[in-house]
Design an enzyme around this catalytic site. Structure first.
Site: not given
Ligand SMILES: Cc1cc2nc3c(=O)[nH]c(=O)nc-3n(C[C@H](O)[C@H](O)[C@H](O)COP(=O)(O)O)c2cc1C
Length: 212
Positions: A190-192
């Site tokens: 999640g692009r985290l």
């Protein structure tokens, strides 16, 4: 093909300020070893960014040839574009990308020429063909065609015929980058992504987490 649709989710690993080594060089060695084990293609390939006297940046790949005395070493032609830029402004940045591990390492520091004896030693260790190439190529200079380069190579080959040990061209040698910022990036879902940054403050490394 729609380039905008190319995307990859990262889920291989996580990174935390509590689990990294307190020393960024130890952390680098750990990750570099893991890149070797994962058989990353050219794990020592790194992007080198330099800035000219007008503040214009330029970037290209070079190969890491050692991490000595906490400095990142690479070799090049001192008369090349990067060489000329570093002579005027030694500030530079290095970036490694190890896609198989979903990892990036970013380094900011100051470059200096290594002592000539160390450049001599490394030059001697290179294959003869690379040594001849270093003599033949006026790196970053304009040349009309490939034939000229091949002719220069043939001339140099002839000049050094029968000579077992080639001398190092004086314009060729190493730089060592003394870092003051080193960031380890681990891709997350999640692009985290995880970003752990080491900053040298008054000779001590401080560790921070940055937002992805
Ligand atoms: C994977 C890779 C590794 C490279 N390694 C080096 C290197 O160690 N030293 C070097 O001078 N050029 C290396 N090059 C070539 C540079 O990227 C660049 O073309 C050359 O140094 C001239 O750059 P400049 O005109 O900006 O000085 C490498 C290129 C690639 C793709």
């Amino acid at each position: 093909m729609n380039i905008a649709n190319i995307r990859k989710d990262y889920r291989k690993a996580t990174l935390d300020a509590g689990s990294v080594d307190q020393n960024p060089f130890q952390q680098f060695h750990k990750w570099f070893g893991e890149a070797l084990n994962a058989e990353v293609t050219e794990p020592n390939a790194m992007n080198l960014a330099t800035v000219n006297e007008h503040g214009t940046p330029s970037a290209r790949m070079v190969l890491l040839k050692g991490l000595e005395n906490d400095r990142f070493v690479f070799y090049t032609n001192y008369q090349s574009r990067k060489g000329k830029e570093l002579e005027k402004n030694p500030a530079c940045a290095l970036t490694f990308f190890w896609p198989e591990l979903e990892r990036q390492v970013r380094i900011e520091g100051v470059a200096a020429r290594i002592p000539t004896e160390r450049s001599d030693e490394y030059f001697r260790s290179r294959p003869r063909e690379s040594q001849l190439g270093a003599w033949a190529s006026p790196q970053s200079g304009l040349i009309d065609n490939r034939r000229i380069l091949e002719e220069r190579f043939a001339q140099i080959e002839k000049k050094f015929e029968g000579m077992e040990v080639l001398p190092r061209p004086h314009q060729w040698g190493g730089y060592e980058v003394d870092p003051h910022v080193i960031e380890f990036w681990q891709g997350g879902p999640g692009r985290l992504h995880d970003r752990i940054q080491y900053v040298k403050v008054d000779g001590q490394w401080k560790i921070y987490r940055l937002a992805p």
